[in-house]
Design a protein around this motif. Structure first.
Motif, short mmCIF file in Angstrom:
data_model
loop_
_atom_site.label_atom_id
_atom_site.label_comp_id
_atom_site.label_asym_id
_atom_site.label_seq_id
_atom_site.Cartn_x
_atom_site.Cartn_y
_atom_site.Cartn_z
N TYR A 1 -1.72 -4.95 -2.81
CA TYR A 1 -2.45 -5.24 -1.58
C TYR A 1 -2.89 -3.96 -0.88
O TYR A 1 -2.15 -2.96 -0.85
N TYR B 1 -6.85 -7.54 4.91
CA TYR B 1 -6.14 -7.19 3.69
C TYR B 1 -6.96 -7.61 2.48
O TYR B 1 -7.80 -8.52 2.54
N TYR B 2 -6.71 -6.92 1.38
CA TYR B 2 -7.31 -7.25 0.10
C TYR B 2 -6.19 -7.44 -0.91
O TYR B 2 -5.27 -6.62 -0.97
N LYS B 3 -6.29 -8.48 -1.71
CA LYS B 3 -5.35 -8.70 -2.81
C LYS B 3 -6.03 -8.33 -4.11
O LYS B 3 -7.10 -8.85 -4.42
N ILE B 4 -5.39 -7.45 -4.88
CA ILE B 4 -5.90 -7.04 -6.17
C ILE B 4 -4.84 -7.38 -7.21
O ILE B 4 -3.72 -6.84 -7.16
N PHE C 1 -11.19 1.01 -6.25
CA PHE C 1 -11.43 -0.01 -5.24
C PHE C 1 -11.44 0.61 -3.86
O PHE C 1 -12.30 0.29 -3.02
N TYR D 1 -3.80 -3.07 2.98
CA TYR D 1 -3.83 -3.53 4.36
C TYR D 1 -4.55 -2.46 5.17
O TYR D 1 -4.09 -1.32 5.26
N ASN E 1 -14.80 0.86 -1.38
CA ASN E 1 -14.78 0.13 -0.10
C ASN E 1 -14.52 1.04 1.10
O ASN E 1 -14.27 0.55 2.20
N ASN F 1 0.50 -8.84 -7.84
CA ASN F 1 -0.44 -8.65 -6.74
C ASN F 1 -0.16 -7.33 -6.03
O ASN F 1 0.94 -7.10 -5.54
#
Length: 211
Positions: free
Chosen positions: A16, A2-5, A41, A18, A45, A14
């Motif tokens: 996320y 997961y990434y938190k932005i 983003f 997943y 990625n 926040n």
């Protein structure tokens, strides 16, 4: 993974991603603002966003969706009773930020549903209805990765507010004690407005505070 932005509209929240490590497909959870930044983003990625998932219908969790929809046809999913928030700027609190956000054309999930991809894989999230902060609040839980996206139900060192429309202290307590705290101790809790924590840590704090 997961990434938190952390994105900011009226205030920070926040969001996320997943993402399935094998396919690079994933879910975008609570795109509260800066929709184009979140899309960039994903592009940078190599993430293909299959679905947008909402933990609840407050404006700070849905405010980036209209921007995303201008350039991408990604389906949005919310709890079965979410329209009472998504279509009402007073109830979703956007009126107070002078935005009047209304979100239409949403698909719905139910308590206990398993959310996965169009092409079936082992990568999925289970919907757990966790009302209290709002009537439509949910938690998305991955038993595979031992993580839970809890929205505004519980935070690092605190719990969600019940002062807004549909808030209910009894429901919130039951959601936390009977649903969140019954997940495995090592489950990482990922909230809308705090750093990550765990079931074990928050259960201990809650028990001490409510002795």
């Amino acid at each position: 993974m997961y990434y938190k932005i952390s994105v900011k509209g009226y205030f920070a929240v926040n969001s996320y991603f997943y993402v399935d490590d094998d396919t690079h497909r994933g879910f975008l959870i609570d795109p509260g603002a800066e929709g184009q930044r979140l899309l960039k983003f994903a592009r940078d990625n190599g993430i293909l966003i299959e679905k947008i998932l909402l933990t609840h219908g407050h404006f700070d969790h849905i405010g980036g969706i209209s921007e995303i929809r201008r350039s991408n046809d990604i389906p949005v999913y919310a709890y079965e009773n979410a329209d009472s928030y998504l279509l009402d700027p007073l109830k979703n609190l956007s009126r107070y930020a002078k935005k009047d956000i209304m979100l239409r054309d949403v698909k719905y999930f139910h308590d206990g549903d398993i959310l996965d991809f169009h092409k079936k894989t082992e990568f999925s999230l289970r919907v757990i209805h966790t009302p209290g902060h709002t009537e439509d609040s949910v938690t998305f839980y991955s038993s595979k990765d031992k993580i839970a996206f809890v929205g505004d139900t519980i935070f690092l060192g605190s719990i969600g507010s019940t002062i807004y429309p549909g808030g209910n202290g009894k429901d919130l307590k039951e959601s936390i004690t009977q649903k969140i705290f019954t997940l495995p101790d090592e489950t990482v809790l990922l909230s809308g407005h705090s750093d990550a924590t765990t079931v074990k840590a928050e259960h201990r704090r809650y028990t001490l505070y409510h002795k």
